[in-house]
Design an enzyme around this catalytic site. Structure first.
Site, short mmCIF file in Angstrom:
data_model
loop_
_atom_site.label_atom_id
_atom_site.label_comp_id
_atom_site.label_asym_id
_atom_site.label_seq_id
_atom_site.Cartn_x
_atom_site.Cartn_y
_atom_site.Cartn_z
N GLU A 1 8.88 29.33 -50.53
CA GLU A 1 9.86 29.06 -49.48
C GLU A 1 10.51 27.71 -49.73
O GLU A 1 11.16 27.15 -48.86
CB GLU A 1 9.22 29.15 -48.10
CG GLU A 1 8.03 28.26 -47.88
CD GLU A 1 7.40 28.45 -46.52
OE1 GLU A 1 8.09 28.20 -45.52
OE2 GLU A 1 6.21 28.82 -46.46
N CYS B 1 5.09 31.56 -45.54
CA CYS B 1 3.83 31.47 -46.31
C CYS B 1 3.25 32.82 -46.67
O CYS B 1 2.15 32.91 -47.22
CB CYS B 1 2.81 30.65 -45.53
SG CYS B 1 3.47 29.07 -45.02
N HIS C 1 -5.01 31.60 -44.15
CA HIS C 1 -3.89 30.73 -44.52
C HIS C 1 -4.19 29.36 -43.90
O HIS C 1 -4.56 29.27 -42.73
CB HIS C 1 -2.57 31.30 -43.98
CG HIS C 1 -1.45 30.32 -44.01
ND1 HIS C 1 -1.09 29.64 -45.16
CD2 HIS C 1 -0.63 29.84 -43.03
CE1 HIS C 1 -0.09 28.83 -44.89
NE2 HIS C 1 0.20 28.91 -43.60
#
Ligand code: CAA
Length: 384
Positions: A79, A111, A233
């Site tokens: 990103e 993400c 994450h």
């Protein structure tokens, strides 16, 4: 056929800042950053580094000539891409000396990009069992100096080779996912830094995890007892803790203690590096593999990309996985980094290369670097 991660490598920039020093410079109680957020250090890339150079470095650490010959697919999840048209993957072709008969592209969904890449790679290998796929996550996480998000910045890359008969992690092909149009975090094309509704983003992350975990348990008729580890994450290390806490009420005290202990092992690298955006989950996986994993463990992986997409999937750690990871190289890379003062970090942060830039190779300390910008085209080189 079993398919999954056969090799995993990483790259972290060679400089970092100390989070206590950052807190002092921002007139914040250091405990807020080290305990409340859960970070110790933050990787700082040089201006001649970007998603392309870091992706090249992480992939270069694992690719052999034989892997290159077998590759049929290259996907970069990022990103913080450098071009709105050309993919990060295309830049890598000559830096990594890859053969031309490869399908390559970039995936952007905050993400979540690398997980989307991993699942696409799974499908590709199941249709082309004699081929391998290279999936790379590469990002610079930036919120801006003196913003609430500053403490959750970071940079780095994780590269994975996906093949049949994987020697590190076999994917179960059991997965649940969801997408919702959410304004928790975004970065318009004009901006180098992200915008976030920080506290709201935490809430959405946790809600996505809870929803998907319920869905996964129903779909596959399992409970937390069927897994020894949950990987998350990790935008900052406290974030996964918040999600894991939602599991506490449904498991025994002993099980929760074990899940928490394993989570602590998975965040060791993130505490020292910061947010890798799309690579963060896989940095957590690498940290867990190096610090605590056992053969045949069943693990759950929670991927979250703001905006927002979430996916929860399961996998199994393979016998002999340790032999496939260059633990000493990775730990050396972490240890040999240099600390930057906060004023030096701020100076580096402000540098923005414009058209006409020529980078002097004698000032470069990484194998792959941005060498020039000519006619608004970014040109890259590999140090001899
Ligand atoms: N000692 C110990 N703890 C302290 C403390 C002290 N002296 N002072 C405060 N704290 C604790 C607070 O109690 C709080 O803990 P809880 O979250 O457990 O309640 C924690 O430190 C943080 O405090 P604040 O919430 O007040 O911090 P903040 O307003 O400065 O912002 C943040 C924190 C929202 C995470 C901000 O850094 C941010 O916006 N980060 C970027 C967005 C982000 O990372 N979101 C994550 C989900 S989105 C995602 O995952 C995608 C992605 O990669 C971005």
């Amino acid at each position: 056929m079993s398919i999954g991660i056969d090799k995993i490598g990483f790259y972290v920039p060679k400089e970092y800042i100390d989070i206590v020093e950052l807190a002092q410079a921002r007139d914040v109680d250091p405990n807020k950053f080290t305990i409340g957020i859960g970070q110790d250090k933050q990787a700082v890339p040089e201006p001649y580094q970007d998603a392309v150079t870091m992706a090249a470095s992480s992939a270069d650490s694992i690719l052999t000539a034989e892997d290159k010959k077998d590759l049929g697919l290259l996907i970069v999840g990022t990103e913080s891409s450098v071009d709105e048209s050309k993919s990060t993957a295309a830049f890598l072709m000559d830096l990594l000396e890859l053969p031309e008969d490869i399908r390559s592209y970039e995936i952007k969904q905050a993400c979540f990009g690398a997980t989307a890449g991993l699942q696409a790679a799974y499908d590709f290998v199941s249709l082309n069992p004699d081929k391998k796929a290279l999936v790379i996550a590469s990002d610079i996480a930036r919120y801006g100096i003196k913003t609430p998000g500053e403490v959750t910045q970071g940079a780095g890359s994780v590269a994975m080779i996906i093949s049949q008969n994987p020697r590190i992690l076999k994917l179960d092909h059991k997965s649940v996912y969801m997408t919702r149009n959410v304004g928790d975090f975004w970065r318009p094309t004009f901006s180098k830094t992200a915008f976030a509704r920080g506290k709201y983003s935490n809430e959405v992350y946790v809600e996505f995890f809870e929803t998907l975990w319920n869905k996964y348990q129903t779909k596959y008729d399992v409970t937390a007892d069927d897994f020894s580890t949950m990987l998350f994450h990790i935008p900052y290390t406290k974030m996964g803790t918040k999600a894991l806490r939602t599991v506490e009420k449904s498991v025994s005290a002993d099980k929760y203690k074990k899940l928490t202990k394993h989570y602590q092992e998975s965040i060791k690298f993130s505490r020292e590096i910061g947010n890798l955006y799309t690579g963060s989950l896989y940095l957590g996986l690498l940290s867990y593999l190096i610090n605590a994993a056992q053969e045949n463990e069943k693990v759950l992986l929670f991927s979250y990309g703001s905006g927002a997409v979430g996916e929860l999937y399961s996998a199994e750690i393979q016998p002999g996985f340790e032999k496939m990871i260059d633990k000493n190289l990775i730990l050396d890379e972490m240890k040999s980094r240099q600390k930057l003062s906060i004023p030096d970090y701020e100076k580096i942060y402000q540098v923005e290369y414009k058209n006409g830039t020529m980078v002097d190779p004698s000032e470069v300390d990484t194998k792959f670097y941005l060498s020039a910008i000519k006619e608004n085209e970014r040109l890259y080189k590999k140090l001899k």
